[in-house]
Design a protein around this motif. Structure first.
Motif, PDB file in Angstrom:
ATOM      1  N   GLY A 124     -14.803  -1.904 -57.653  1.00  0.00           N
ATOM      2  CA  GLY A 124     -15.067  -0.922 -56.600  1.00  0.00           C
ATOM      3  C   GLY A 124     -14.232  -1.098 -55.341  1.00  0.00           C
ATOM      4  O   GLY A 124     -14.169  -0.206 -54.497  1.00  0.00           O
ATOM      5  N   LEU A 125     -13.577  -2.255 -55.222  1.00  0.00           N
ATOM      6  CA  LEU A 125     -12.877  -2.552 -53.966  1.00  0.00           C
ATOM      7  C   LEU A 125     -11.725  -1.580 -53.707  1.00  0.00           C
ATOM      8  O   LEU A 125     -11.609  -1.022 -52.610  1.00  0.00           O
ATOM      9  CB  LEU A 125     -12.364  -4.002 -53.978  1.00  0.00           C
ATOM     10  CG  LEU A 125     -11.570  -4.424 -52.739  1.00  0.00           C
ATOM     11  CD1 LEU A 125     -12.434  -4.360 -51.487  1.00  0.00           C
ATOM     12  CD2 LEU A 125     -10.996  -5.828 -52.896  1.00  0.00           C
ATOM     13  N   ILE A 126     -10.890  -1.360 -54.712  1.00  0.00           N
ATOM     14  CA  ILE A 126      -9.704  -0.529 -54.484  1.00  0.00           C
ATOM     15  C   ILE A 126     -10.089   0.922 -54.148  1.00  0.00           C
ATOM     16  O   ILE A 126      -9.598   1.454 -53.144  1.00  0.00           O
ATOM     17  CB  ILE A 126      -8.707  -0.649 -55.664  1.00  0.00           C
ATOM     18  CG1 ILE A 126      -8.066  -2.042 -55.589  1.00  0.00           C
ATOM     19  CG2 ILE A 126      -7.633   0.432 -55.608  1.00  0.00           C
ATOM     20  CD1 ILE A 126      -7.115  -2.367 -56.703  1.00  0.00           C
ATOM     21  N   PRO A 127     -10.993   1.562 -54.903  1.00  0.00           N
ATOM     22  CA  PRO A 127     -11.397   2.909 -54.481  1.00  0.00           C
ATOM     23  C   PRO A 127     -11.996   2.930 -53.068  1.00  0.00           C
ATOM     24  O   PRO A 127     -11.720   3.855 -52.299  1.00  0.00           O
ATOM     25  CB  PRO A 127     -12.442   3.329 -55.518  1.00  0.00           C
ATOM     26  CG  PRO A 127     -12.448   2.304 -56.572  1.00  0.00           C
ATOM     27  CD  PRO A 127     -11.536   1.189 -56.214  1.00  0.00           C
ATOM     28  N   ALA A 128     -12.776   1.922 -52.732  1.00  0.00           N
ATOM     29  CA  ALA A 128     -13.374   1.895 -51.384  1.00  0.00           C
ATOM     30  C   ALA A 128     -12.281   1.800 -50.320  1.00  0.00           C
ATOM     31  O   ALA A 128     -12.350   2.466 -49.278  1.00  0.00           O
ATOM     32  CB  ALA A 128     -14.347   0.723 -51.260  1.00  0.00           C
ATOM     33  N   LEU A 129     -11.251   0.985 -50.604  1.00  0.00           N
ATOM     34  CA  LEU A 129     -10.144   0.858 -49.648  1.00  0.00           C
ATOM     35  C   LEU A 129      -9.392   2.184 -49.527  1.00  0.00           C
ATOM     36  O   LEU A 129      -9.014   2.610 -48.431  1.00  0.00           O
ATOM     37  CB  LEU A 129      -9.169  -0.244 -50.102  1.00  0.00           C
ATOM     38  CG  LEU A 129      -9.654  -1.689 -49.963  1.00  0.00           C
ATOM     39  CD1 LEU A 129      -8.737  -2.637 -50.739  1.00  0.00           C
ATOM     40  CD2 LEU A 129      -9.712  -2.111 -48.488  1.00  0.00           C
ATOM     41  N   GLN A 130      -9.191   2.860 -50.658  1.00  0.00           N
ATOM     42  CA  GLN A 130      -8.484   4.149 -50.629  1.00  0.00           C
ATOM     43  C   GLN A 130      -9.254   5.164 -49.788  1.00  0.00           C
ATOM     44  O   GLN A 130      -8.681   5.859 -48.958  1.00  0.00           O
ATOM     45  CB  GLN A 130      -8.347   4.702 -52.056  1.00  0.00           C
ATOM     46  CG  GLN A 130      -7.216   4.066 -52.827  1.00  0.00           C
ATOM     47  CD  GLN A 130      -7.156   4.619 -54.242  1.00  0.00           C
ATOM     48  OE1 GLN A 130      -8.128   4.537 -54.990  1.00  0.00           O
ATOM     49  NE2 GLN A 130      -6.014   5.185 -54.602  1.00  0.00           N
ATOM     50  N   ILE A 131     -10.563   5.219 -50.004  1.00  0.00           N
ATOM     51  CA  ILE A 131     -11.374   6.198 -49.263  1.00  0.00           C
ATOM     52  C   ILE A 131     -11.359   5.845 -47.778  1.00  0.00           C
ATOM     53  O   ILE A 131     -11.187   6.711 -46.912  1.00  0.00           O
ATOM     54  CB  ILE A 131     -12.820   6.236 -49.813  1.00  0.00           C
ATOM     55  CG1 ILE A 131     -12.789   6.741 -51.260  1.00  0.00           C
ATOM     56  CG2 ILE A 131     -13.696   7.128 -48.950  1.00  0.00           C
ATOM     57  CD1 ILE A 131     -14.112   6.615 -52.001  1.00  0.00           C
TER      58      ILE A 131
ATOM     59  N   GLY B 141      -5.338  -9.755 -49.446  1.00  0.00           N
ATOM     60  CA  GLY B 141      -4.427  -9.976 -50.565  1.00  0.00           C
ATOM     61  C   GLY B 141      -4.241  -8.701 -51.372  1.00  0.00           C
ATOM     62  O   GLY B 141      -3.131  -8.381 -51.795  1.00  0.00           O
ATOM     63  N   VAL B 142      -5.321  -7.965 -51.566  1.00  0.00           N
ATOM     64  CA  VAL B 142      -5.249  -6.694 -52.309  1.00  0.00           C
ATOM     65  C   VAL B 142      -4.497  -5.652 -51.483  1.00  0.00           C
ATOM     66  O   VAL B 142      -3.597  -4.971 -51.975  1.00  0.00           O
ATOM     67  CB  VAL B 142      -6.678  -6.189 -52.648  1.00  0.00           C
ATOM     68  CG1 VAL B 142      -6.615  -4.790 -53.252  1.00  0.00           C
ATOM     69  CG2 VAL B 142      -7.371  -7.149 -53.589  1.00  0.00           C
ATOM     70  N   VAL B 143      -4.855  -5.547 -50.209  1.00  0.00           N
ATOM     71  CA  VAL B 143      -4.252  -4.531 -49.344  1.00  0.00           C
ATOM     72  C   VAL B 143      -2.739  -4.758 -49.207  1.00  0.00           C
ATOM     73  O   VAL B 143      -1.947  -3.822 -49.303  1.00  0.00           O
ATOM     74  CB  VAL B 143      -4.927  -4.537 -47.949  1.00  0.00           C
ATOM     75  CG1 VAL B 143      -4.155  -3.678 -46.954  1.00  0.00           C
ATOM     76  CG2 VAL B 143      -6.368  -4.045 -48.078  1.00  0.00           C
ATOM     77  N   SER B 144      -2.339  -6.027 -49.046  1.00  0.00           N
ATOM     78  CA  SER B 144      -0.917  -6.291 -48.825  1.00  0.00           C
ATOM     79  C   SER B 144      -0.111  -6.205 -50.122  1.00  0.00           C
ATOM     80  O   SER B 144       1.101  -6.075 -50.098  1.00  0.00           O
ATOM     81  CB  SER B 144      -0.719  -7.650 -48.151  1.00  0.00           C
ATOM     82  OG  SER B 144      -1.205  -8.682 -48.983  1.00  0.00           O
TER      83      SER B 144
END
Lengths: 173, 590
Positions: A33-40, A69-72
């Motif tokens: 769920g982390l990546i979709p949450a970051l996108q939103i 780490g994911v964002v960068s």
């Protein structure tokens, strides 16, 4: 997907954080769920500020370093405020050999910005991307969600005019 | 069992074994850089390449499981050249100032390059330059030396569940470190130093303070006093190529005198004192709960391990009242040296310089906590790790192996076997029970050799219970009570235990937590690289030290009795409160 541009400063940030909570409630217990949450969140705030990322890391019970780490890792995420429109020039193999680099140079000259920077009127941010999966249309660029195909340096001005800043807004700014 | 062939010889190995472990069992030497047995096998460094018959490419032996009939070649020209190429590529990006590096002669990359016979690096080009991170009191990070092996990432996330260090960015720009390119003090880190303990190169180490100690030793106006933690004596020998598990208590004491310390005291003494204070605190909490029916925080958690304290302050700030208020033995010793001992030798606290030798990096942080100045000045001036003491001894040109044994100094040097076992997981619990049980019942702890066997060993979480019967009149409230205890080491296990307590799934009276795997003997400041076999060897040495002493229980230590009679009064008394106890702060997680 909620889409609010970061430059619309009249949108109350507190209100956005309240909306973020709803998004986090929906995604925090979902696997992956982390990546979709970051996108939103990026769609809502325009970019991912430290405050937003720290709130997200708390909600997901992950360390700030892990979320960073994911964002960068992904070039689609930005920790800097961006312009109203984001231009991504594909420099994947197909686009590169068919003149992507010349398109990028032309855009830099036309907008008078470097890669990763935003124009003075905060209308455009210029970024480089690797392959949108539109190799048959090379060289391709994306402006926000729109893909522009077989772009030539001479066509750039015409494309950008579709996204020209609202003069009233520019004057206000 | 599977039949395999390694370098033309037949072997049998269990199914599920990696090619690397199978070859090692077959007596073969295969170099590795990212591999950590039982912790990390990710094939990141590519140094462990071998040939497998039928496979077109060489394979990373750490990630490949053996299969029936597998024919493996560990040394051939092809394998050697490939390994060499991999290491040359690593070296081409590595800041290789070996002569001035902290890891000179103790570097895994240096050793692999030497063993492969690399004489020049074919490749030149861009090198990543990174700023040195000296933002914390305990650790120094030098990203230019990092080879992205991810060992630190794995121990920080899997063993400690803190995840302060995570790969940031990607490709050539990858930085293994705190969020984005920030410094360690800007994220949650408990400074346990397990990252430094597993780093194969000089990318993460303790903040070296050797020169501060040399300077103090040269200063004629300072009385320079040293204390050594229980875990040092079972590991310092490894700095001088002795077998893991060699006890060097006597040689270490002699070496410290030769270095010029005015007094050599033992953190063991203050460990005995900790048992007196912490045991009394436990009994007082139990009395409040059982007799006065007060709402008192139980279980009580031990408080010797500063990484664990930070962990509680960050992650469970609402449970800080469960932590014993006792300072760690290091800080108790510091407070006593600068008050009790300073007075004895007619010096002011500021004229005494207190050095600790600890197996720990977080102790450097602990010594600098604002609360740790009971004497009016910072109680412990400098904390050296075991590795730093090893370096000091070398710098002084002392031939450690040939030193005679000697004894620590009075009045803060005598200790019981109970204090020795503070060094390993389960030890503080056992030491406390030896005293508490005897105080309550008047009888010796009913375990063979006084060892609380259920809490001995390397299992992550250990539990035991102990029934009090036929108690002494003062402790009638404990008659028939079964004391429930638990022991955890590593913060991952500690977290699991705290969560159980929080959710009401377990009810204990007393819980021991040590931050590092195996306890202090596996601390972040111990000689590199600590494996489970080395942990067991060091623990065995510690138990040997304990069993070799006549004095096995903290409350029997005559010098402990003396300091209460002469100075402190009684456990939990006014002076104890001022000097030996502390308080904790909520910290905000990042």
């Amino acid at each position: 997907m909620t889409k609010v541009c970061g430059c619309e400063s009249h949108v109350d940030e507190q209100q956005l954080f309240l909306e973020l909570e709803k998004v986090l409630d929906e995604y925090k217990n979902k696997e992956g769920g982390l990546i979709p949450a970051l996108q939103i969140a990026q769609g809502m705030f325009g970019h991912l500020s430290q405050a937003v990322l720290q709130r997200i890391s708390q909600a997901f019970d992950k360390s700030y370093s892990e979320v960073a780490g994911v964002v960068s890792f992904y070039s689609f995420f930005s920790t800097q405020p961006r312009g109203k429109h984001v231009i991504r020039v594909c420099l994947g193999t197909a686009c590169y050999v068919r003149g992507g680099k010349q398109v990028l140079e032309a855009l830099k000259k036309e907008l008078n910005v470097d890669v990763g920077s935003t124009t003075g009127d905060r209308n455009f941010t210029l970024e480089v991307a690797r392959c949108f999966g539109a190799c048959g249309l090379a060289p391709a660029i994306m402006i926000d969600e729109d893909v522009h195909q077989r772009v030539k340096p001479t066509k750039i001005r015409a494309i950008l005019s579709q996204y020209a800043a609202d003069t009233a807004e520019v004057e206000k700014a | 069992m599977l039949n395999i062939i390694v370098d033309n010889e037949k072997f049998q190995v269990e199914e599920g074994t990696s090619v690397l472990e199978a070859c090692r069992k077959a007596g073969k030497t295969i170099p590795t850089l990212c591999y950590l047995k039982d912790i990390q096998a990710i094939g990141a460094c590519r140094v462990c390449l071998v040939e497998v018959k039928g496979q077109k490419d060489l394979v990373a032996s750490c990630t490949m499981p053996v299969s029936e009939g597998m024919d493996i070649t560990t040394t051939s020209q092809r394998v050697r050249q490939a390994r060499r190429l991999v290491v040359e590529l690593l070296l081409s990006e590595h800041d290789g100032d070996c002569q001035t590096c902290d890891r000179n002669d103790d570097c895994e990359l240096q050793k692999v390059a030497r063993d492969l016979g690399i004489r020049h690096i074919k490749f030149s080009g861009a090198r990543a330059t990174r700023k040195e991170d000296r933002s914390t009191p305990a650790l120094v990070r030098n990203g230019s030396k990092c080879i992205s092996c991810r060992r630190c990432v794995t121990v920080c996330s899997q063993i400690q569940q803190v995840s302060a260090l995570v790969p940031q960015y990607r490709g050539f720009k990858t930085i293994v470190g705190p969020a984005f390119s920030s410094q360690l003090d800007s994220v949650t880190c408990v400074q346990c130093g397990q990252c430094a303990a597993v780093c194969p190169v000089g990318a993460i180490s303790e903040r070296e303070q050797i020169d501060e100690v040399w300077e103090a030793l040269e200063n004629p106006n300072k009385a320079v006093v040293v204390q050594t933690a229980p875990a040092i004596r079972a590991a310092l020998g490894e700095c001088f190529d002795m077998e893991p598990g060699t006890l060097v208590t006597g040689k270490m004491t002699t070496a410290l005198r030769k270095l010029g310390f005015d007094a050599v005291f033992d953190t063991n003494f203050s460990a005995d004192l900790t048992i007196m204070e912490e045991g009394s605190e436990l009994l007082s909490r139990l009395k409040k709960a059982l007799v006065e029916k007060k709402d008192v925080a139980l279980p009580m958690f031990t408080s010797c391990s500063p990484g664990w304290i930070s962990f509680m302050e960050y992650y469970y700030p609402d449970m800080l009242d469960h932590l014993s208020t006792c300072k760690s033995p290091q800080q108790m010793m510091g407070a006593l040296v600068k008050t009790y001992y300073a007075k004895k030798i007619g010096r002011k606290p500021e004229d005494v310089f207190m050095v600790s030798v600890m197996p720990c990096t977080a102790k450097k942080f602990e010594a600098q906590r604002a609360e740790m100045n009971a004497s009016g000045v910072q109680d412990v001036d400098v904390v050296l790790t075991t590795r730093e003491l090893g370096k000091m001894i070398r710098q002084a040109g002392i031939d450690f192996a040939s030193l005679e044994d000697s004894e620590m100094d009075a009045p803060l040097g005598l200790s019981s076997g109970a204090a020795d076992i503070f060094a390993n997981t389960g030890g503080v619990m056992e030491a406390a029970l030896r005293t508490v049980y005897e105080l309550v019942t008047g009888r010796e702890l009913p375990f063979k050799n006084l060892h609380v066997t259920p809490v001995v060993g390397l299992e992550g979480i250990k539990e035991a219970s102990l029934k009090f019967e036929d108690v002494l009149p003062d402790y009638s409230f404990l008659e028939g009570v079964t004391a429930k205890i638990a022991v955890a080491h590593t913060l991952k296990n500690a977290r699991q235990l705290v969560e159980k307590v929080r959710k009401g799934e377990a009810s204990y009276h007393f819980v021991e937590v040590m931050t590092c795997p195996g306890g202090c003997i596996g601390g972040g400041g111990q000689p590199r690289t600590t494996t489970d076999d080395i942990r067991r060897a060091r623990i065995a040495a510690i138990y040997k030290e304990d069993e070799g002493k006549k004095l096995r229980k903290s409350h029997d230590n005559k010098d402990i009795k003396q300091i209460y009679a002469e100075f402190l009064g009684h456990p939990l008394g006014k002076l104890s409160h001022d000097l030996l106890h502390t308080h904790y702060h909520k910290r905000t997680r990042v």
